[in-house]
Each structure stands twice: as C-alpha cells, then as structure tokens.
Design an enzyme around this catalytic site. Structure first.
Site, PDB file in Angstrom:
ATOM      1  N   PRO A   1       7.118  -4.086  -7.775  1.00 34.50           N
ATOM      2  CG  PRO A   1       8.758  -2.420  -7.874  1.00 34.50           C
ATOM      3  CD  PRO A   1       7.416  -2.795  -8.406  1.00 34.50           C
ATOM      4  CG  ASN A   2      10.844  -5.077  -3.426  1.00 30.62           C
ATOM      5  OD1 ASN A   2      11.600  -6.016  -3.632  1.00 30.62           O
ATOM      6  ND2 ASN A   2      11.189  -3.822  -3.628  1.00 30.62           N
TER       7      ASN A   2
ATOM      8  NE  ARG B   1       9.917  -4.579   0.896  1.00 30.00           N
ATOM      9  CZ  ARG B   1       9.139  -3.583   0.517  1.00 30.00           C
ATOM     10  NH1 ARG B   1       7.927  -3.800   0.061  1.00 30.00           N
ATOM     11  NH2 ARG B   1       9.579  -2.347   0.580  1.00 30.00           N
TER      12      ARG B   1
ATOM     13  CE1 TYR C   1       4.627  -1.603   2.261  1.00 25.00           C
ATOM     14  CE2 TYR C   1       6.736  -2.369   3.084  1.00 25.00           C
ATOM     15  CZ  TYR C   1       5.985  -1.437   2.392  1.00 25.00           C
ATOM     16  OH  TYR C   1       6.594  -0.354   1.824  1.00 25.00           O
TER      17      TYR C   1
ATOM     18  CG  ASN D   1       0.914  -1.674  -4.172  1.00 25.96           C
ATOM     19  OD1 ASN D   1       1.824  -0.880  -4.405  1.00 25.96           O
ATOM     20  ND2 ASN D   1       0.688  -2.169  -2.965  1.00 25.96           N
TER      21      ASN D   1
ATOM     22  CB  ALA E   1       9.808   1.431  -5.428  1.00 28.05           C
TER      23      ALA E   1
ATOM     24  CG  HIS F   1       7.396   6.705  -4.725  1.00 28.88           C
ATOM     25  ND1 HIS F   1       6.281   7.240  -4.110  1.00 28.88           N
ATOM     26  CD2 HIS F   1       7.573   5.473  -4.178  1.00 28.88           C
ATOM     27  CE1 HIS F   1       5.821   6.372  -3.212  1.00 28.88           C
ATOM     28  NE2 HIS F   1       6.594   5.293  -3.243  1.00 28.88           N
TER      29      HIS F   1
ATOM     30  CG  ASP G   1       3.344   8.440 -20.257  1.00 28.82           C
ATOM     31  OD1 ASP G   1       2.715   9.303 -19.606  1.00 28.82           O
ATOM     32  OD2 ASP G   1       4.443   8.671 -20.803  1.00 28.82           O
TER      33      ASP G   1
ATOM     34  CD  GLU H   1      -0.844   5.128  -6.981  1.00 30.86           C
ATOM     35  OE1 GLU H   1      -0.420   5.355  -8.132  1.00 30.86           O
ATOM     36  OE2 GLU H   1      -0.609   5.856  -6.004  1.00 30.86           O
TER      37      GLU H   1
ATOM     38  CG  HIS I   1       0.285   2.904  -2.350  1.00 34.90           C
ATOM     39  ND1 HIS I   1       1.401   2.361  -2.952  1.00 34.90           N
ATOM     40  CD2 HIS I   1      -0.194   3.852  -3.189  1.00 34.90           C
ATOM     41  CE1 HIS I   1       1.585   2.975  -4.110  1.00 34.90           C
ATOM     42  NE2 HIS I   1       0.633   3.876  -4.284  1.00 34.90           N
ATOM     43  CB  ILE I   2      -0.148  -2.446   1.970  1.00 34.23           C
ATOM     44  CG1 ILE I   2      -0.522  -3.442   0.860  1.00 34.23           C
ATOM     45  CG2 ILE I   2      -0.307  -3.065   3.356  1.00 34.23           C
ATOM     46  CD1 ILE I   2       0.474  -4.575   0.677  1.00 34.23           C
ATOM     47  CB  SER I   3       2.139   1.515   4.284  1.00 32.32           C
ATOM     48  OG  SER I   3       2.824   2.055   3.169  1.00 32.32           O
TER      49      SER I   3
ATOM     50  NE  ARG J   1       6.282   3.562   4.860  1.00 33.45           N
ATOM     51  CZ  ARG J   1       6.635   2.571   4.060  1.00 33.45           C
ATOM     52  NH1 ARG J   1       5.798   2.090   3.182  1.00 33.45           N
ATOM     53  NH2 ARG J   1       7.854   2.057   4.132  1.00 33.45           N
TER      54      ARG J   1
ATOM     55  NE  ARG K   1       8.673   4.350   1.895  1.00 33.15           N
ATOM     56  CZ  ARG K   1       9.041   3.257   1.230  1.00 33.15           C
ATOM     57  NH1 ARG K   1       8.361   2.840   0.195  1.00 33.15           N
ATOM     58  NH2 ARG K   1      10.109   2.590   1.607  1.00 33.15           N
TER      59      ARG K   1
END
Length: 158
Positions: free
Chosen positions: A9-10, A17, A22, A74, A77, A80, A87, A98, A100-102, A107, A111
């Site tokens: 998502p996002n 955003r 990001y 990625n 959200a 978390h 699964d 996995e 993550h950009i940040s 943070r 997170r």
C-alpha cells in the site's frame, strides 16, 4: 530466472507522499529502474503493486505455481501487522527479500517491528530505491549458488 517484485500500500504514491522520507522519484520511475536493472543482470522481472492485502496474498500464492525464482517485497504498512502476508511468504520456497526505502528501525517505534521479515531470507532497509536492485542481485546470487551446488557430482568413498 524470474523475479517478482511486490509493492504494498501507498508505494504507488512514491514521489507524491512524504518526499523527505521516500524521495521525489515516482512509482513509474522505480518500475523503470527495476526493469532496466533486470535487463542489465539478465533476469526477467514482474512488478506488482496493490493496496489490498488479499491481492498481495493471491499474487504470492500464484508465485508458487508460475516459475518465480525469487521475490522482492516491500509490504508497506502491512509489514507491521500482516501475519497473513507472512504466512503467504512462508508458502513460497524461493529466496525472498523484504525491502524498505527508509530505515524503518530509526523511525517511529511501531515501524521497527516487521512481522513479515521472519518469512524472508534477507531484509534491506534505508537504501532508498537502490535497495530493490540490491535485493535482485542477492536473489540472482542465491539462485546461481543453488544451481552450482545442484550441478556438483558427489563422489562416494565406498
């Protein structure tokens, strides 16, 4: 070799955003970067993005059947709290990274916890969009190592 890159998502709002976190590059720029890198390292890549947990699970399950050799994810959200994605990742027996950009560990406290990372073989955080390319390289290396070990002749002393 076929690599599946899943964005949650996002991620489709990259460049829109929270640019200070990001970056300013768009989602389309990320996809182009991934496709160019795939060409450079001689792999086939499919990018998939959804804001819906079930759709991501469906795509992961499809990877079990469709010849996917590695997954870069990625989860956004969902990282978390989605034990369902955890699964689904555990059901696909290929190298999984996995991304993550940040740096999620520096943070907000909530997170820092990833429920999906334990279902992956590697986690790359805080490397910006380049983390995706690093993940693709790692998957290619893992598959090459597996192919090399499968091709070895094992001799017996008996």
């Amino acid at each position: 070799m076929n690599i599946l890159v899943i964005n949650g998502p996002n991620l489709n709002f990259l460049g829109i955003r929270e640019k200070s976190i990001y970056g300013t590059q768009s989602y389309n720029a990320l996809v182009t970067m991934i496709q160019n890198h795939a060409r450079d390292i001689a792999v086939t890549v499919e990018t998939y993005q959804s804001n819906h947990e079930g759709a991501i699970i469906d795509r992961l399950q499809q990877a079990y059947y469709d010849g996917t050799d590695g997954v870069v994810i990625n989860p956004g959200a969902f990282t978390h709290y989605s034990y369902a994605i955890h699964d689904a990742l555990r059901s696909v027996f290929v190298p999984k990274v996995e991304v993550h950009i940040s740096d999620i560990h520096s943070r907000e406290a909530w997170r820092a916890n990833s429920v999906t990372a334990p279902a992956c073989d590697l986690q790359i955080v805080g490397h910006g969009l380049d983390g995706y390319l690093e993940a693709m390289d790692w998957i290619k290396e893992q598959n090459a190592a597996k192919s090399a070990s499968n091709g070895r002749k094992i001799e017996s002393d008996s």
